[in-house]
Design a protein around this motif. Structure first.
Motif, PDB file in Angstrom:
ATOM      1  N   ARG A  92       0.834  -1.199   0.000  1.00 31.73           N
ATOM      2  CA  ARG A  92       0.000   0.000   0.000  1.00 31.73           C
ATOM      3  C   ARG A  92       0.873   1.255   0.000  1.00 31.73           C
ATOM      4  O   ARG A  92       0.591   2.229  -0.714  1.00 31.73           O
ATOM      5  CB  ARG A  92      -0.923  -0.011   1.215  1.00 31.73           C
ATOM      6  CG  ARG A  92      -1.932   1.123   1.227  1.00 31.73           C
ATOM      7  CD  ARG A  92      -2.827   1.040   2.455  1.00 31.73           C
ATOM      8  NE  ARG A  92      -3.671  -0.144   2.441  1.00 31.73           N
ATOM      9  CZ  ARG A  92      -3.527  -1.186   3.277  1.00 31.73           C
ATOM     10  NH1 ARG A  92      -2.548  -1.181   4.183  1.00 31.73           N
ATOM     11  NH2 ARG A  92      -4.333  -2.222   3.217  1.00 31.73           N
ATOM     12  N   GLU A  93       1.950   1.226   0.764  1.00 30.33           N
ATOM     13  CA  GLU A  93       2.840   2.391   0.844  1.00 30.33           C
ATOM     14  C   GLU A  93       3.557   2.634  -0.467  1.00 30.33           C
ATOM     15  O   GLU A  93       3.639   3.778  -0.932  1.00 30.33           O
ATOM     16  CB  GLU A  93       3.865   2.174   1.978  1.00 30.33           C
ATOM     17  CG  GLU A  93       4.804   3.349   2.166  1.00 30.33           C
ATOM     18  CD  GLU A  93       5.712   3.191   3.366  1.00 30.33           C
ATOM     19  OE1 GLU A  93       6.638   4.006   3.517  1.00 30.33           O
ATOM     20  OE2 GLU A  93       5.489   2.250   4.163  1.00 30.33           O
ATOM     21  N   ILE A  94       4.060   1.573  -1.085  1.00 29.80           N
ATOM     22  CA  ILE A  94       4.777   1.726  -2.349  1.00 29.80           C
ATOM     23  C   ILE A  94       3.844   2.176  -3.454  1.00 29.80           C
ATOM     24  O   ILE A  94       4.210   2.962  -4.338  1.00 29.80           O
ATOM     25  CB  ILE A  94       5.482   0.404  -2.729  1.00 29.80           C
ATOM     26  CG1 ILE A  94       6.488   0.002  -1.642  1.00 29.80           C
ATOM     27  CG2 ILE A  94       6.177   0.541  -4.084  1.00 29.80           C
ATOM     28  CD1 ILE A  94       7.523   1.053  -1.319  1.00 29.80           C
ATOM     29  N   ARG A  95       2.614   1.709  -3.408  1.00 31.06           N
ATOM     30  CA  ARG A  95       1.660   2.055  -4.452  1.00 31.06           C
ATOM     31  C   ARG A  95       1.330   3.540  -4.467  1.00 31.06           C
ATOM     32  O   ARG A  95       0.831   4.071  -5.471  1.00 31.06           O
ATOM     33  CB  ARG A  95       0.382   1.236  -4.260  1.00 31.06           C
ATOM     34  CG  ARG A  95      -0.516   1.216  -5.492  1.00 31.06           C
ATOM     35  CD  ARG A  95      -1.772   0.443  -5.219  1.00 31.06           C
ATOM     36  NE  ARG A  95      -2.605   0.342  -6.397  1.00 31.06           N
ATOM     37  CZ  ARG A  95      -3.912   0.161  -6.365  1.00 31.06           C
ATOM     38  NH1 ARG A  95      -4.543   0.069  -5.193  1.00 31.06           N
ATOM     39  NH2 ARG A  95      -4.612   0.069  -7.482  1.00 31.06           N
ATOM     40  N   LYS A  96       1.617   4.248  -3.389  1.00 22.86           N
ATOM     41  CA  LYS A  96       1.386   5.690  -3.355  1.00 22.86           C
ATOM     42  C   LYS A  96       2.330   6.423  -4.307  1.00 22.86           C
ATOM     43  O   LYS A  96       2.044   7.542  -4.722  1.00 22.86           O
ATOM     44  CB  LYS A  96       1.551   6.220  -1.931  1.00 22.86           C
ATOM     45  CG  LYS A  96       0.484   5.746  -0.957  1.00 22.86           C
ATOM     46  CD  LYS A  96       0.777   6.229   0.448  1.00 22.86           C
ATOM     47  CE  LYS A  96      -0.263   5.719   1.445  1.00 22.86           C
ATOM     48  NZ  LYS A  96       0.057   6.126   2.837  1.00 22.86           N
ATOM     49  N   MET A  97       3.482   5.788  -4.623  1.00 33.09           N
ATOM     50  CA  MET A  97       4.449   6.454  -5.496  1.00 33.09           C
ATOM     51  C   MET A  97       4.385   5.978  -6.946  1.00 33.09           C
ATOM     52  O   MET A  97       4.721   6.723  -7.865  1.00 33.09           O
ATOM     53  CB  MET A  97       5.870   6.287  -4.941  1.00 33.09           C
ATOM     54  CG  MET A  97       6.471   4.906  -5.102  1.00 33.09           C
ATOM     55  SD  MET A  97       8.192   4.809  -4.515  1.00 33.09           S
ATOM     56  CE  MET A  97       7.910   4.592  -2.758  1.00 33.09           C
ATOM     57  N   CYS A  98       3.953   4.732  -7.175  1.00 34.24           N
ATOM     58  CA  CYS A  98       3.878   4.201  -8.530  1.00 34.24           C
ATOM     59  C   CYS A  98       3.081   2.896  -8.526  1.00 34.24           C
ATOM     60  O   CYS A  98       2.871   2.300  -7.459  1.00 34.24           O
ATOM     61  CB  CYS A  98       5.265   3.966  -9.125  1.00 34.24           C
ATOM     62  SG  CYS A  98       6.242   2.719  -8.266  1.00 34.24           S
ATOM     63  N   PRO A  99       2.639   2.420  -9.688  1.00 37.93           N
ATOM     64  CA  PRO A  99       1.922   1.143  -9.747  1.00 37.93           C
ATOM     65  C   PRO A  99       2.786  -0.007  -9.247  1.00 37.93           C
ATOM     66  O   PRO A  99       4.020   0.026  -9.352  1.00 37.93           O
ATOM     67  CB  PRO A  99       1.589   0.990 -11.232  1.00 37.93           C
ATOM     68  CG  PRO A  99       1.607   2.386 -11.772  1.00 37.93           C
ATOM     69  CD  PRO A  99       2.685   3.094 -11.000  1.00 37.93           C
ATOM     70  N   VAL A 100       2.127  -1.041  -8.724  1.00 35.99           N
ATOM     71  CA  VAL A 100       2.815  -2.174  -8.106  1.00 35.99           C
ATOM     72  C   VAL A 100       2.372  -3.501  -8.733  1.00 35.99           C
ATOM     73  O   VAL A 100       1.180  -3.744  -8.919  1.00 35.99           O
ATOM     74  CB  VAL A 100       2.535  -2.212  -6.587  1.00 35.99           C
ATOM     75  CG1 VAL A 100       3.027  -3.515  -5.958  1.00 35.99           C
ATOM     76  CG2 VAL A 100       3.187  -1.020  -5.893  1.00 35.99           C
ATOM     77  N   ILE A 101       3.359  -4.335  -9.042  1.00 38.17           N
ATOM     78  CA  ILE A 101       3.142  -5.737  -9.389  1.00 38.17           C
ATOM     79  C   ILE A 101       3.542  -6.547  -8.167  1.00 38.17           C
ATOM     80  O   ILE A 101       4.656  -6.406  -7.664  1.00 38.17           O
ATOM     81  CB  ILE A 101       4.020  -6.180 -10.579  1.00 38.17           C
ATOM     82  CG1 ILE A 101       3.781  -5.309 -11.799  1.00 38.17           C
ATOM     83  CG2 ILE A 101       3.777  -7.651 -10.910  1.00 38.17           C
ATOM     84  CD1 ILE A 101       4.817  -5.537 -12.908  1.00 38.17           C
TER      85      ILE A 101
END
Length: 208
Positions: A92-101
């Motif tokens: 959830r935290e990483i997705r704030k900066m860019c899309p996540v796989i």
């Protein structure tokens, strides 16, 4: 339409340029020090020269959010692939900066039970072959495990996909299949892709 194509495990500047000229949809760069395809201290300019039409994916394994954020900024990454045991909170935290796989290792249908809870914290799933290390095992899992899986997100199919698999991919036909991820079976050495093999694979995929 054919699934999109991700070529993962790139680290040589000239090879990156040659593969980029084939116009894959994604290029993957591994930021995990124990991988033989680890990018090391690759100059940021190498990745920033990749055409903007190609999505640059940084692959991380249980990395600290600060390291991921710094790496995304330094290399101008467009997307992050989390290939370890990352928590819902970290995704959830990483997705704030860019899309996540978010990657998952699949051996049997039961392995898919824990996948669904990640649907709200990432943009794609990636299904890979169980292995001792991370990435580039050269082995496939049984794709039929996914046949009855009603995926809440589009997914990447990974794990030992090789030059002769274009027909199998065409027949697989899962409605949530968004992309295929190729790596070690297109290499002349770890991190160095055979451009001619990739070009032929792309030709076959485009003909489906």
């Amino acid at each position: 339409m054919r699934p999109a194509l991700k070529v993962c495990g790139m680290r040589d500047a000239d090879n990156i340029a040659s593969v980029a000229a084939l116009a894959p949809d994604y290029l993957g760069f591994i930021f995990y020090g124990r991988s033989p395809r680890y990018v090391g201290e690759m100059p940021s300019e190498t990745l920033r020269k990749v055409p903007s039409s190609i999505c640059k994916v940084g692959v991380f394994v249980d990395s600290a959010p600060e390291y991921i954020r710094e790496t995304v900024d330094r290399y101008g990454l467009d997307m992050v692939q989390l290939h370890g045991g990352e928590s819902l909170r970290l995704c959830r935290e990483i997705r704030k900066m860019c899309p996540v796989i978010k990657a998952f290792r699949v051996r049997q249908p039961a392995d898919l039970r824990s996948v669904v809870k990640y649907a709200g914290v990432c943009d794609f799933f990636l299904f890979d072959t169980p292995a001792d290390g991370f990435g580039g095992s050269g082995r496939q899992f049984d794709w039929s495990v996914l046949s009855d899986f009603e995926s809440p997100l589009p997914f990447f199919l990974s794990g030992g996909i090789g030059p002769g698999d274009a027909d199998r991919i065409g027949l697989f036909g899962h409605p949530a299949l968004a992309a295929v991820d190729v790596n070690s079976r297109f290499e002349t050495a770890p991190g160095v892709k055979d451009v001619a093999l990739l070009a032929e694979f792309i030709r076959k995929m485009n003909s489906k």
